[in-house]
Design an enzyme around this catalytic site. Structure first.
Site, PDB file in Angstrom:
ATOM      1  N   LYS A  39      -8.838   5.175  21.128  1.00  0.00           N
ATOM      2  CA  LYS A  39      -7.680   5.900  21.673  1.00  0.00           C
ATOM      3  C   LYS A  39      -6.603   6.031  20.595  1.00  0.00           C
ATOM      4  CE  LYS A  39      -5.940   1.528  23.539  1.00  0.00           C
ATOM      5  NZ  LYS A  39      -6.022   0.613  24.679  1.00  0.00           N
ATOM      6  N   ARG A 137      -1.256  -2.603  36.306  1.00  0.00           N
ATOM      7  CA  ARG A 137      -0.907  -1.421  35.528  1.00  0.00           C
ATOM      8  C   ARG A 137      -1.790  -0.267  35.977  1.00  0.00           C
ATOM      9  NH1 ARG A 137      -1.736  -1.859  29.009  1.00  0.00           N
ATOM     10  NH2 ARG A 137      -3.888  -1.513  29.624  1.00  0.00           N
ATOM     11  N   TYR A 257      21.142   0.927   2.496  1.00  0.00           N
ATOM     12  CA  TYR A 257      22.097   1.109   3.596  1.00  0.00           C
ATOM     13  C   TYR A 257      22.679  -0.219   4.062  1.00  0.00           C
ATOM     14  CZ  TYR A 257      20.667   5.975   4.182  1.00  0.00           C
ATOM     15  OH  TYR A 257      20.422   7.310   3.997  1.00  0.00           O
ATOM     16  N   MET A 305      14.662   6.229   5.830  1.00  0.00           N
ATOM     17  CA  MET A 305      13.764   7.160   6.510  1.00  0.00           C
ATOM     18  C   MET A 305      12.533   7.473   5.660  1.00  0.00           C
ATOM     19  SD  MET A 305      14.533  10.951   8.020  1.00  0.00           S
ATOM     20  CE  MET A 305      15.884  10.443   9.060  1.00  0.00           C
TER      21      MET A 305
HETATM   22  C1  LIG Z   1      -6.742  -0.573  24.366  1.00  0.00           C
HETATM   23  C2  LIG Z   1      -7.728  -1.150  25.304  1.00  0.00           C
HETATM   24  C3  LIG Z   1      -8.805  -1.924  24.842  1.00  0.00           C
HETATM   25  C4  LIG Z   1      -8.930  -2.373  23.408  1.00  0.00           C
HETATM   26  O1  LIG Z   1      -8.037  -3.428  23.200  1.00  0.00           O
HETATM   27  P1  LIG Z   1      -7.924  -4.211  21.813  1.00  0.00           P
HETATM   28  O2  LIG Z   1      -6.996  -5.308  22.145  1.00  0.00           O
HETATM   29  O3  LIG Z   1      -7.387  -3.251  20.834  1.00  0.00           O
HETATM   30  O4  LIG Z   1      -9.284  -4.679  21.457  1.00  0.00           O
HETATM   31  C5  LIG Z   1      -9.764  -2.307  25.758  1.00  0.00           C
HETATM   32  N1  LIG Z   1      -9.660  -1.981  27.065  1.00  0.00           N
HETATM   33  C6  LIG Z   1      -8.620  -1.273  27.555  1.00  0.00           C
HETATM   34  C7  LIG Z   1      -8.558  -0.974  29.005  1.00  0.00           C
HETATM   35  C8  LIG Z   1      -7.617  -0.844  26.697  1.00  0.00           C
HETATM   36  O5  LIG Z   1      -6.574  -0.158  27.177  1.00  0.00           O
END
Ligand SMILES: *Cc1c(COP(=O)(O)O)cnc(C)c1O
Length: 366
Positions: A39, A137, A257, A305
């Site tokens: 993802k 969630r 800065y 930046m």
């Molecule tokens: C992002 C995610 C993972 C992977 O998690 P990692 O901690 O990066 O290994 C697995 N399952 C779900 C549902 C996720 O949202």
């Protein structure tokens, strides 16, 4: 005009290390299938390239967050399962089925809508279900699960049942066992469906957490899934950028800065064209480290930046010149170190890296 993109910084992604990490997790998962979570554009490293590499290493199942990410990935991966974690936004059912994506259904309404489509098409569409065991969630609650109309389940083809751990990287956290217990008590109608609980860190909690399929993301990319213990993964990512200027300090003063970093007369500052707009977190200012001419040096002052300043006063003069490369993510725990300097987690460092760098996919060997 010809513009050398490398002038901005080079993000190197070592595909051999990525495959080695995949194989390392397969060994750790001890017989369970290991999927690849890609993802957010493969945690910022390029979903297409990462997935192709993992596919070659033997990975057959992939997870994305959005349906759109799945559709893009489908174009380059025609023989793998692609699961969509965010389920079934209303109106996307047909597109998801047409692209042979597998939605992870998160509540009864999604199941009903997908079952309706499956019945209309007279086709048992492959589907995953998510149970909530504590994250609160996404996913069916225990009550929603118990109330499922079995005809809906029969209309689809449930291929996977998942839940997600809340604190898998905290080995001693009692929530791990609590979620495991809840997951093991999933309803009888899911008994024959393959199960999946572990993310990266979950794989290291022991075989009880492995079930049929593990879903690592961040560990594949070299982040330590066992914080507080040595990193079992190989580093995948390095970030480097050329020095723009070596600034000789004539008079004691400050750098950057808000004048947070004092520098004495005779000090030297190397300026590098990477900043928070590139994804190098501003909060790593005054804490982070870089490596230049083989030596570790501190970040001097705030991250701007588009620029970072490094205190190279301790290095022999003439050892750093403009165009020398400075490494900003380096070494076996590079991402974790930047994360710790920035007060965040490796996930955020990785996914912020963005698209401004020249990306190079490399291999370890000659
Ligand atoms: C992002 C995610 C993972 C992977 O998690 P990692 O901690 O990066 O290994 C697995 N399952 C779900 C549902 C996720 O949202």
């Amino acid at each position: 005009m010809r513009v050398d993109k490398a002038a901005k910084g080079v993000l190197s992604i070592n595909l051999d290390a990525l495959s080695n990490n995949y194989r390392r997790l397969v060994k750790q998962a001890n017989g369970s299938e290991v999927a690849g979570v890609v993802k957010a554009n493969g945690y910022g490293l390029g979903a297409r390239e990462v997935a192709a590499c993992l596919r070659t290493a033997g990975c057959r199942s992939f997870f994305v967050a959005h349906a759109e990410e799945g559709m893009i990935l489908r174009e380059s991966l025609d023989d793998a399962r692609i699961f969509v974690l965010h389920g079934l936004a209303e109106g996307t059912e047909k597109d998801i089925a047409d692209a042979s994506l597998i939605p992870v259904l998160n509540h009864p309404d999604e199941l009903r809508r997908y079952a309706t489509l499956a019945l209309t098409r007279d086709q048992r569409l492959p589907t995953a279900l998510q149970l909530d065991t504590g994250m609160c969630r996404l996913g069916f609650s225990a009550r929603e699960m118990a109330a499922i109309d079995e005809r809906d389940l029969e209309a689809i083809d449930p291929v996977l049942c998942i839940s997600h751990l809340v604190a898998a990287e905290e080995r001693e956290n009692p929530l791990n066992q609590q979620q495991l217990d809840r997951f093991e008590q999933r309803p009888d109608c899911l008994n024959d469906v393959a199960a999946s609980l572990a993310n990266s860190s979950g794989i290291f909690l022991g075989s009880a957490f492995h079930f049929d399929l593990c879903r690592p993301g961040v560990a594949l990319y070299g982040v330590n899934p066992t914080p507080g213990y040595p990193n079992p993964m190989e580093p995948v990512v390095t970030l480097s950028a050329p020095v723009l200027q070596v600034h000789e300090v004539n008079e004691a003063g400050t750098v950057g800065y808000n004048a947070t970093y004092a520098v004495p007369a005779g000090g030297r500052i190397a300026t590098v064209p990477v900043g928070y707009a590139d994804g190098y977190l501003r909060s790593a200012g005054d804490h982070g480290k870089a490596r230049i001419a083989g030596e570790i040096v501190p970040i001097a002052g705030r991250v701007s930046m588009d620029l970072i300043t490094l205190d190279i006063s301790a290095l022999p003069s003439e050892s750093v010149r403009p165009d020398c490369m400075a490494e900003l993510i380096f070494g076996p725990d590079g991402i974790d170190q930047v994360a710790s300097a920035a007060g965040t987690i490796g996930y955020e460092v990785l996914t912020r890296l963005g698209t401004r760098f020249a990306r190079r996919y490399t291999r370890s060997g000659p």
